[in-house]
Write a protein that holds these residues in place. Structure first.
Motif, PDB file in Angstrom:
ATOM      1  N   GLN A  30       0.838  -1.189   0.000  1.00  0.00           N
ATOM      2  CA  GLN A  30       0.000   0.000   0.000  1.00  0.00           C
ATOM      3  C   GLN A  30       0.881   1.250   0.000  1.00  0.00           C
ATOM      4  O   GLN A  30       2.035   1.198   0.424  1.00  0.00           O
ATOM      5  CB  GLN A  30      -0.930  -0.013   1.218  1.00  0.00           C
ATOM      6  CG  GLN A  30      -1.946  -1.139   1.184  1.00  0.00           C
ATOM      7  CD  GLN A  30      -2.958  -1.007   0.061  1.00  0.00           C
ATOM      8  OE1 GLN A  30      -3.100   0.047  -0.561  1.00  0.00           O
ATOM      9  NE2 GLN A  30      -3.665  -2.088  -0.213  1.00  0.00           N
ATOM     10  N   HIS A  31       0.317   2.360  -0.458  1.00  0.00           N
ATOM     11  CA  HIS A  31       1.080   3.603  -0.560  1.00  0.00           C
ATOM     12  C   HIS A  31       1.407   4.197   0.808  1.00  0.00           C
ATOM     13  O   HIS A  31       2.438   4.824   0.983  1.00  0.00           O
ATOM     14  CB  HIS A  31       0.322   4.630  -1.409  1.00  0.00           C
ATOM     15  CG  HIS A  31       0.031   4.143  -2.786  1.00  0.00           C
ATOM     16  ND1 HIS A  31       1.016   3.898  -3.720  1.00  0.00           N
ATOM     17  CD2 HIS A  31      -1.134   3.801  -3.384  1.00  0.00           C
ATOM     18  CE1 HIS A  31       0.474   3.452  -4.834  1.00  0.00           C
ATOM     19  NE2 HIS A  31      -0.830   3.383  -4.657  1.00  0.00           N
ATOM     20  N   ASP A  40      -7.938   4.550  -1.421  1.00  0.00           N
ATOM     21  CA  ASP A  40      -6.613   4.266  -1.970  1.00  0.00           C
ATOM     22  C   ASP A  40      -6.274   2.784  -1.856  1.00  0.00           C
ATOM     23  O   ASP A  40      -5.738   2.186  -2.787  1.00  0.00           O
ATOM     24  CB  ASP A  40      -5.533   5.080  -1.246  1.00  0.00           C
ATOM     25  CG  ASP A  40      -5.594   6.564  -1.570  1.00  0.00           C
ATOM     26  OD1 ASP A  40      -6.376   6.971  -2.455  1.00  0.00           O
ATOM     27  OD2 ASP A  40      -4.849   7.332  -0.916  1.00  0.00           O
ATOM     28  N   ARG A  44      -5.678   0.161  -4.930  1.00  0.00           N
ATOM     29  CA  ARG A  44      -4.425  -0.604  -5.047  1.00  0.00           C
ATOM     30  C   ARG A  44      -4.700  -2.097  -5.171  1.00  0.00           C
ATOM     31  O   ARG A  44      -4.095  -2.781  -5.995  1.00  0.00           O
ATOM     32  CB  ARG A  44      -3.543  -0.318  -3.820  1.00  0.00           C
ATOM     33  CG  ARG A  44      -2.219  -1.003  -3.871  1.00  0.00           C
ATOM     34  CD  ARG A  44      -1.313  -0.353  -4.915  1.00  0.00           C
ATOM     35  NE  ARG A  44      -0.084  -1.096  -4.950  1.00  0.00           N
ATOM     36  CZ  ARG A  44       0.457  -1.610  -6.048  1.00  0.00           C
ATOM     37  NH1 ARG A  44      -0.093  -1.398  -7.223  1.00  0.00           N
ATOM     38  NH2 ARG A  44       1.567  -2.290  -5.986  1.00  0.00           N
TER      39      ARG A  44
END
Length: 182
Positions: A30-31, A40, A44
């Motif tokens: 994950q970011h 988000d 992803r």
């Protein structure tokens, strides 16, 4: 196998990290592990599933379980998932977690469109056993009581957690044909 860690990722002693090393499973990175945003994280996961060469199996822990339900409720690609092992879901509806991990409540309570097993502990500090059973029921997952194992993470001393792997293998094993006695 896609590994879906929870908030703050899974460290070196966690069963997900050990499975990655032992079995070559793929961690969905994950970011931002510290400030997770549901949209988000769902995007992803969608990217990773679409990039996979074939069907995938999910092994989710904590917030990864909540992610699985949220993603499945909105994706048009759920048929690419053969099954999911959901371990120690984090109760993001609890006041303490709601403040630490904003934007994840309410938890999606829609049946998953693929087979699932949810493993919960009787003494999980992030989700009591009754809530875990309730989530399993809503998600259409079989519930497995792990006993007093805490959050089923590295602190639980699970090591390679072969029992979890056996649950996952049984979930995705193709049904055996029944033979007639004649």
């Amino acid at each position: 196998m896609f590994l879906l860690p929870g908030w703050q990722n899974s460290g070196p002693g966690h069963w997900q990290t050990r499975w990655e090393a032992l079995h070559g499973d793929h961690r969905v990175e994950q970011h931002d592990w510290m400030r997770p945003l549901r949209g988000d994280w769902c995007a992803r996961l969608e990217e990773e599933i679409l990039a996979a060469p074939g069907p995938v199996v999910l092994a989710a822990h904590s917030l990864g379980c909540i992610l699985t339900a949220a993603w499945a409720a909105h994706s048009r690609h759920t048929a690419r998932v053969r099954g999911a092992l959901l371990v120690a879901p984090g109760d993001v509806e609890r006041e303490s977690l709601r403040h630490q991990i904003p934007g994840w409540a309410p938890i999606v309570r829609q049946a998953l469109p693929f087979p699932a097993v949810l493993v919960g502990a009787t003494n999980d500090p992030y989700c009591d056993a009754d809530k875990a059973r309730e989530l399993a029921r809503h998600w259409g997952a079989r519930f497995v009581d792990a006993g007093a194992c805490g959050h089923l993470n590295a602190d639980s001393g699970l090591g390679d957690w072969p029992e979890g792997r056996a649950l996952l293998d049984a979930l995705i094993r193709p049904p055996q044909p029944t033979s007639s006695p004649c």
